[in-house]
Design a protein around this motif. Structure first.
Motif, mmCIF file in Angstrom:
data_model
loop_
_atom_site.group_PDB
_atom_site.id
_atom_site.type_symbol
_atom_site.label_atom_id
_atom_site.label_comp_id
_atom_site.label_asym_id
_atom_site.label_seq_id
_atom_site.Cartn_x
_atom_site.Cartn_y
_atom_site.Cartn_z
ATOM 1 N N LEU A 600 -24.674 25.193 -68.457
ATOM 2 C CA LEU A 600 -25.851 25.912 -68.861
ATOM 3 C C LEU A 600 -26.908 25.130 -69.620
ATOM 4 C CD1 LEU A 600 -24.736 29.341 -69.802
ATOM 5 C CD2 LEU A 600 -25.831 28.825 -67.689
ATOM 6 N N HIS A 601 -26.254 24.163 -70.374
ATOM 7 C CA HIS A 601 -27.308 23.399 -71.040
ATOM 8 C C HIS A 601 -27.861 22.205 -70.198
ATOM 9 C CE1 HIS A 601 -27.488 19.500 -73.582
ATOM 10 N NE2 HIS A 601 -28.395 20.218 -73.942
ATOM 11 N N ARG A 602 -27.020 21.578 -69.315
ATOM 12 C CA ARG A 602 -27.217 20.565 -68.265
ATOM 13 C C ARG A 602 -28.303 21.379 -67.329
ATOM 14 N NH1 ARG A 602 -24.429 15.836 -67.820
ATOM 15 N NH2 ARG A 602 -23.738 15.252 -70.024
ATOM 16 N N LYS A 603 -27.948 22.620 -66.863
ATOM 17 C CA LYS A 603 -28.910 23.355 -66.147
ATOM 18 C C LYS A 603 -30.183 23.246 -66.300
ATOM 19 C CE LYS A 603 -29.952 25.585 -62.293
ATOM 20 N NZ LYS A 603 -30.797 26.917 -62.703
ATOM 21 N N ASP A 604 -30.276 23.668 -67.681
ATOM 22 C CA ASP A 604 -31.667 23.818 -68.329
ATOM 23 C C ASP A 604 -32.377 22.445 -68.201
ATOM 24 O OD1 ASP A 604 -31.269 26.359 -68.863
ATOM 25 O OD2 ASP A 604 -30.815 26.069 -71.106
ATOM 26 N N LEU A 605 -31.536 21.400 -68.542
ATOM 27 C CA LEU A 605 -32.199 20.103 -68.093
ATOM 28 C C LEU A 605 -32.753 19.793 -66.680
ATOM 29 C CD1 LEU A 605 -29.909 18.255 -70.795
ATOM 30 C CD2 LEU A 605 -32.444 18.457 -71.081
ATOM 31 N N MET A 606 -31.716 20.231 -65.803
ATOM 32 C CA MET A 606 -31.826 19.856 -64.234
ATOM 33 C C MET A 606 -33.180 20.717 -63.935
ATOM 34 S SD MET A 606 -28.285 20.669 -62.798
ATOM 35 C CE MET A 606 -26.804 19.869 -63.717
ATOM 36 N N ASP A 607 -33.459 21.892 -64.412
ATOM 37 C CA ASP A 607 -34.688 22.822 -64.039
ATOM 38 C C ASP A 607 -35.896 22.027 -64.548
ATOM 39 O OD1 ASP A 607 -33.056 24.631 -63.067
ATOM 40 O OD2 ASP A 607 -33.311 25.929 -64.777
ATOM 41 N N GLU A 608 -35.792 21.435 -65.958
ATOM 42 C CA GLU A 608 -37.242 20.704 -66.369
ATOM 43 C C GLU A 608 -37.219 19.599 -65.331
ATOM 44 O OE1 GLU A 608 -36.283 19.623 -70.485
ATOM 45 O OE2 GLU A 608 -35.711 21.467 -71.011
ATOM 46 N N MET A 609 -36.252 19.014 -65.014
ATOM 47 C CA MET A 609 -36.316 17.631 -64.176
ATOM 48 C C MET A 609 -36.904 17.989 -62.675
ATOM 49 S SD MET A 609 -33.094 15.369 -63.238
ATOM 50 C CE MET A 609 -33.211 13.682 -62.895
ATOM 51 N N TYR A 610 -36.176 19.386 -62.471
ATOM 52 C CA TYR A 610 -37.121 19.802 -60.916
ATOM 53 C C TYR A 610 -38.386 20.233 -61.141
ATOM 54 C CZ TYR A 610 -36.959 22.416 -56.696
ATOM 55 O OH TYR A 610 -37.347 23.159 -55.377
ATOM 56 N N VAL A 611 -38.792 20.812 -62.170
ATOM 57 C CA VAL A 611 -40.141 21.269 -62.226
ATOM 58 C C VAL A 611 -41.112 19.989 -62.310
ATOM 59 C CG1 VAL A 611 -41.579 22.305 -63.977
ATOM 60 C CG2 VAL A 611 -39.818 23.526 -63.542
ATOM 61 N N LYS A 612 -40.757 18.935 -62.987
ATOM 62 C CA LYS A 612 -41.163 17.790 -63.003
ATOM 63 C C LYS A 612 -41.524 17.094 -61.742
ATOM 64 C CE LYS A 612 -40.725 16.064 -67.618
ATOM 65 N NZ LYS A 612 -39.490 15.602 -68.718
ATOM 66 N N TRP A 613 -40.183 17.412 -60.854
ATOM 67 C CA TRP A 613 -40.493 16.709 -59.485
ATOM 68 C C TRP A 613 -41.409 17.412 -58.618
ATOM 69 C CZ3 TRP A 613 -38.403 18.796 -54.872
ATOM 70 C CH2 TRP A 613 -38.122 17.664 -53.876
ATOM 71 N N LEU A 614 -41.237 18.831 -58.943
ATOM 72 C CA LEU A 614 -42.259 19.358 -58.143
ATOM 73 C C LEU A 614 -43.668 19.327 -58.347
ATOM 74 C CD1 LEU A 614 -40.859 23.242 -58.234
ATOM 75 C CD2 LEU A 614 -41.067 21.568 -56.236
ATOM 76 N N ASP A 615 -44.008 18.650 -59.474
ATOM 77 C CA ASP A 615 -45.172 18.305 -60.230
ATOM 78 C C ASP A 615 -45.410 16.864 -59.632
ATOM 79 O OD1 ASP A 615 -46.002 20.347 -61.389
ATOM 80 O OD2 ASP A 615 -45.000 19.813 -63.268
ATOM 81 N N SER A 616 -44.702 16.299 -58.613
ATOM 82 C CA SER A 616 -44.791 14.937 -58.245
ATOM 83 C C SER A 616 -44.537 13.962 -59.330
ATOM 84 C CB SER A 616 -46.006 14.781 -57.406
ATOM 85 O OG SER A 616 -46.275 15.757 -56.595
ATOM 86 N N GLU A 617 -43.899 14.315 -60.460
ATOM 87 C CA GLU A 617 -43.664 13.173 -61.626
ATOM 88 C C GLU A 617 -42.512 12.471 -61.072
ATOM 89 O OE1 GLU A 617 -43.815 14.294 -65.552
ATOM 90 O OE2 GLU A 617 -45.179 15.883 -64.970
ATOM 91 N N ASN A 618 -42.498 11.229 -61.575
ATOM 92 C CA ASN A 618 -41.248 10.343 -61.387
ATOM 93 C C ASN A 618 -40.075 10.967 -62.414
ATOM 94 O OD1 ASN A 618 -39.544 8.286 -61.142
ATOM 95 N ND2 ASN A 618 -40.517 7.039 -62.576
ATOM 96 N N VAL A 619 -39.089 11.422 -61.529
ATOM 97 C CA VAL A 619 -38.174 11.906 -62.192
ATOM 98 C C VAL A 619 -36.778 10.918 -62.270
ATOM 99 C CG1 VAL A 619 -38.638 14.381 -61.690
ATOM 100 C CG2 VAL A 619 -37.220 13.001 -59.972
ATOM 101 N N HIS A 620 -37.176 9.690 -62.204
ATOM 102 C CA HIS A 620 -35.806 8.743 -62.335
ATOM 103 C C HIS A 620 -35.572 8.462 -63.851
ATOM 104 C CE1 HIS A 620 -33.076 5.954 -61.303
ATOM 105 N NE2 HIS A 620 -33.501 5.037 -62.229
ATOM 106 N N LEU A 621 -34.683 8.939 -64.211
ATOM 107 C CA LEU A 621 -34.259 8.911 -65.551
ATOM 108 C C LEU A 621 -33.086 7.967 -65.924
ATOM 109 C CD1 LEU A 621 -34.023 12.862 -66.498
ATOM 110 C CD2 LEU A 621 -35.953 11.237 -67.265
#
Ligand SMILES: Nc1ncnc2c1ncn2[C@@H]1O[C@H](COP(=O)(O)OP(=O)(O)OP(=O)(O)O)[C@@H](O)[C@H]1O
Length: 887
Positions: A600-621
């Motif tokens: 669940l913790h990782r999923k929240d971080l994935m969601d954050e990552m995904y939202v950034k990706w939708l915003d066309s932000e670079n999601v390479h971490l």
């Protein structure tokens, strides 16, 4: 300026059982009497009593009236319906608003406990928000006073991942969300949030519908978003009074209606043992709200120097005035009645109990310089003009123009259908649906993913009445058949989200068969039901994680699994199970096991990552920040239980045991030998059979030998993997075999001697009631550290292992030799004494032997010493390499 000190009003409400709880034969753990709520611990019947302003019983004793509204089923029923909840809570909010007080109404509780039902409602069972709005407009209509103008505006926002999103705007949220600003007089506000002037309830209803659609379609891949985001609806109500001299004075009130994220999300903030410790921002608002409530409760109890952490989250910033500030505040805590949710329900009750203690200072908003009124005035200047001309609230060209402008703006920002469908993984020609007038058929096109009643279909089928359809990743439909096919008894309501999910789970669409995992075995077991619920609740989250992984090309697959504690339990008395997540990379064949909390913790971080990706932000971490990445780890493959009872009779065991995984599937077969031994580890033999009590008070030695492990599936599937076996006898140190790489027939060559200095009856009882659990673990190559070292070649770690083994066996040989030397020495000295008592003789023949043995002993000591230091050095170098690779 009148002011009043007011504690937060708290109500709790318990809902009926849902279908899943009914199927599982759940028991109700709550009872209510007047304003008192009692919760009973289903495990030990312990009762805890809480008292609130209202305790609403909406669990049973209701019936559906002719309009589909749930009402009490008799005059002595204690069922609290939506009207009752409104008249107790909503009416007060309205009265406050007329008097110019701010008001806030929070709904708190576990996902699915009934927050939305109380706040918004379902179908004809309207909740507090719509009834409040309806009643407000009714009152406005009845209050046609020429000396005052009444204005209502509506806004709707969502706080997700500490970002504010305007739900009345349909575009993808701007990166970072809307800005929070602070006004020295009025506090925090959201810059640029749409405040839509509304003239009647219908308009509010439309806006609410629009906002709800925007909330759920923010990302089609995130169905479960609502349980993770907070929704704040603000109804701004202003009364502009005109004096005889033409001066105006305004009284305004903000009514904040807050549907909070599911309270269970607060748990996953402290995902223990996860390397990504910084946590996710998703739950920040919820945990800060808890801290704010605690701090305010402390203040109210007279504690000094308490800092209220309003600034720690977006939600508490925005609702500062509603919490311990200028507001009349109500909290409604939604409770699940089911025994499986006991812990969550108890924690909701405790949370509500703390909230009772908050003291607010509500102040009438009368200042004409008030920022909120000024903003509203500006926005509605034209509207006011028109209203004045017409002498009341009515349609005017200006008003129409203003609203049309708003609508146009919204439409221009609407996400296209193409974009929505793409997100839902629905292809251009996904399916053909034909209605011939006598039947409706459905045909998947281009091998598109379509499920009907839980089954994937590949060719054209005729749709039955009430077929359940799933298109793409997340679009669910219920097919209501042609009028001739419909029946009176059709109960459309039973086909809710849970129903679809359970059906899909039953047909393995969600990849794991619960029956094979033994979850259904005994429904009367509370733990099993809890696990089943957790499992079901995780399914949408797991589908989302898989969809995000696919979209971000992470190549990682998530599957829920049930872990049985019995696999690790020496007594096999526990049948407790828990949900774990198997994480795998089908390309590299790496596997990880995550706990539910970690997922669940990782999923929240994935969601954050995904939202950034939708915003066309670079999601390479970098890897240490990437929620999809973890270093390779050892995986539990399976275990077997070897009865220790025979040992208490000094009888040995030599058998082949099958090692089973959590679902009872065979993982390997292991040869196990256990025998009582001499202190030096020698086999005693069958003649040693004794009665257990004869052993009491004596020293006891036994040997565990694991010569080989056969048919290892883990290594058969991929020969770059390895295995080892580990075990723990009672409270002694864990013993571990060497690691054998790439062999499905693994020569473990393991031997370990256990010693108990003095046996007591308790030890005998232990042997008679316990097993020795042998666990088989799988190792995986760490590609970073071992690049090029695998495929038969040994590496440092392996060398260290085999040297350690060699050293161990040399030590044992050395011990034996020492014993022989010792015996020889004794024999020599005996002979010496004999000789002395006789005549002087030539030196004994075995003088040479003694010297030779002493020499050998010395050299063996040296070998053993140098091997030990060699192993030490090797270990150190392996540890350094690993450290370097990790850093
Ligand atoms: N008082 C009630 N009477 C009848 N049904 C109810 C009641 N409260 C909740 N329910 C039903 O329980 C289910 C879950 O309720 P609801 O959707 O309100 O939960 P929630 O807490 O808002 O969940 P989430 O956090 O996922 O939004 C719904 O099907 C709803 O109809």
């Amino acid at each position: 300026m009148p002011s009043s000190s007011d504690s937060v009003k708290v109500a709790v409400r318990v809902r009926p059982f849902n279908q899943r709880e009914k199927n599982a034969g759940s028991k109700c753990v709550l009872s209510m009497n007047g304003s008192t709520t009692v919760i009973t611990n289903p495990e030990n019947n312990d009762k805890k009593t809480f008292s609130f302003d209202h305790s609403y019983w909406s669990h049973d004793s209701s019936r559906e009236d002719e309009n589909g509204v749930f009402v009490p089923d008799s005059s002595n029923s204690n069922y609290a319906d939506q009207r009752r909840v409104f008249s107790d809570l909503g009416q007060g909010v309205l009265d406050n608003a007329w008097q110019g007080y701010n008001a806030a109404l929070f709904a708190y509780g576990q996902t699915g406990a009934g927050k939305s039902y109380s706040m918004i409602g379902y179908g004809p069972n309207k909740g507090i928000v719509p009834i409040t709005c309806e009643e407000l407009f009714k009152a406005i209509e009845d209050n046609q006073d020429k000396t005052k103008q009444l204005q209502v505006s509506f806004s709707m926002l969502e706080i997700y991942n500490e970002q504010v999103r305007d739900l009345l705007v349909k575009t993808k949220p701007q990166a970072g969300g809307l800005k929070i600003r602070q006004n020295p007089q009025t506090g925090f506000y959201v810059e640029g949030l749409k405040q839509v002037p509304v003239r009647d309830y219908n308009e509010i209803e439309k806006l609410m519908e629009q906002g709800t659609v925007n909330r759920t379609t923010a990302s089609t891949n995130m169905n479960a978003t609502s349980s993770r985001s907070h929704m704040v609806i603000t109804i701004r109500f202003a009364q502009v009074f005109k004096n005889a001299d033409g001066q105006s004075n305004t009284r305004s009130s903000d009514i904040n209606l807050v549907d909070l994220a599911g309270s269970e999300r607060a748990d996953s903030t402290g995902a223990t043992g996860d390397r990504l410790k910084e946590g996710s921002a998703i739950n920040q608002s919820l945990s800060t709200l808890g801290n704010v409530i605690s701090a305010l409760a402390d203040l109210a109890m007279g504690k000094k120097k308490v800092l209220v952490p309003y600034r720690d989250s977006v939600l508490t910033k925005l609702l500062q005035s509603a919490l311990g500030g200028n507001s009349r505040t109500i909290m409604i805590a939604a409770l699940s009645p089911a025994d499986i949710n006991y812990d969550e329900t108890l924690s909701t009750l405790r949370y509500a109990d703390r909230a009772k203690k908050i003291q607010n200072k509500a102040v009438v908003n009368e200042s004409p310089t008030d920022r909120l009124i000024r903003e509203l005035k500006e926005e509605n200047a034209k509207l006011l003009e028109a209203l004045k001309k017409q002498g009341g609230v009515g349609r005017s060209d200006d008003l129409r123009h203003l609203l049309e402008e708003n609508e146009k703006k919204m439409q221009s920002m609407t996400m296209t259908w193409e974009q929505r469908l793409e997100e839902a993984r629905i292809s251009d020609n996904h399916a053909r649906i034909e209605n011939t007038g006598s039947e409706v058929t459905l045909e998947p096109l281009n091998n598109a993913k379509i499920y009907v009643n839980g089954h994937r279909i590949h060719k054209k089928i005729r749709l039955e009445n009430l077929s359940r359809l799933k298109f793409g990743s997340s679009c669910l439909f219920l097919h209501v058949g042609l009028p001739s096919e419909r029946k009176q008894s059709d109960n459309i309501d039973r086909y809710d989200y849970d129903y679809f999910m359970m059906e899909l789970a039953d047909h393995r669409e969600v990849s794991v068969d619960l029956h094979s995992q033994g979850v259904y075995e005994s429904n009367d077991n509370l733990n099993h039901m809890r696990v089943f619920q957790e499992y079901m609740d995780l399914i949408p989250q797991i589908s989302e994680a898989n969809a995000i992984s696919e979209e971000l090309k992470k190549g990682i697959k998530f599957e829920p699994e049930i872990k049985s504690q019995a696999s690790h339990d020496a007594k096999v008395t526990t049948s407790n199970k828990e949900v774990i997540i198997r994480v795998s990379n089908p390309n590299t064949k790496k596997v990880w096991i995550w706990s539910k909390i970690k997922f669940l913790h990782r999923k929240d971080l994935m969601d954050e990552m995904y939202v950034k990706w939708l915003d066309s932000e670079n999601v390479h971490l970098p890897r240490d920040k990437d929620p999809f990445w973890d270093p390779v780890e050892d995986i539990f493959l399976g275990s077997c239980h070897v009865l220790l009872q025979s040992l208490s009779y000094c009888v040995d065991t030599d058998e082949h045991f099958t090692l089973h995984n959590y679902h009872g599937k065979e993982e390997a077969v292991m040869q196990v030998q256990i025998y009582p031994s001499t202190p030096s580890g020698d086999y005693i033999g069958d003649e040693s059979i004794v009665e257990p009590k004869e052993l009491v008070g004596k020293r006891f030695d036994f040997v565990l030998k694991l010569p080989q492990c056969m048919g290892v599936r883990w290594t058969m599937e991929d020969n770059s993997r390895g295995i080892y076996c580990k075990s723990q006898f009672r409270d002694q140190a864990v013993v571990k075999t060497k690691t054998v790489w790439g062999k499905s027939y693994a020569e473990l060559g393991f031997k370990h001697q256990f010693t108990v200095k003095k046996i007591d009856m308790e030890f005998i009882r232990y042997l008679q009631s316990h097993n020795l659990v042998l666990e088989l673990w799988g190792t995986q190559v760490n590609d970073e550290v071992h690049k090029g070292h695998r495929n038969g070649a040994t590496n440092g770690e392996e060398e260290a292992d085999s040297l350690k083994d060699e050293c161990e066996s040399l030590k044992k040989e050395n011990f034996k030799l020492k014993q022989t030397v010792h015996k020889q020495k004794e024999a020599v000295s005996l002979q010496k004494t004999k000789k002395v008592s006789q005549t002087k003789e030539t030196p004994p023949k075995n003088g040479n032997l003694k010297a030779a043995l002493e020499k050998q002993e010395k050299s063996l000591d040296e070998v053993s010493h140098s091997l030990s230091s060699c192993v030490g050095a090797l270990k150190e170098s392996v540890a350094n390499t690993l450290k370097k690779a990790k850093s």
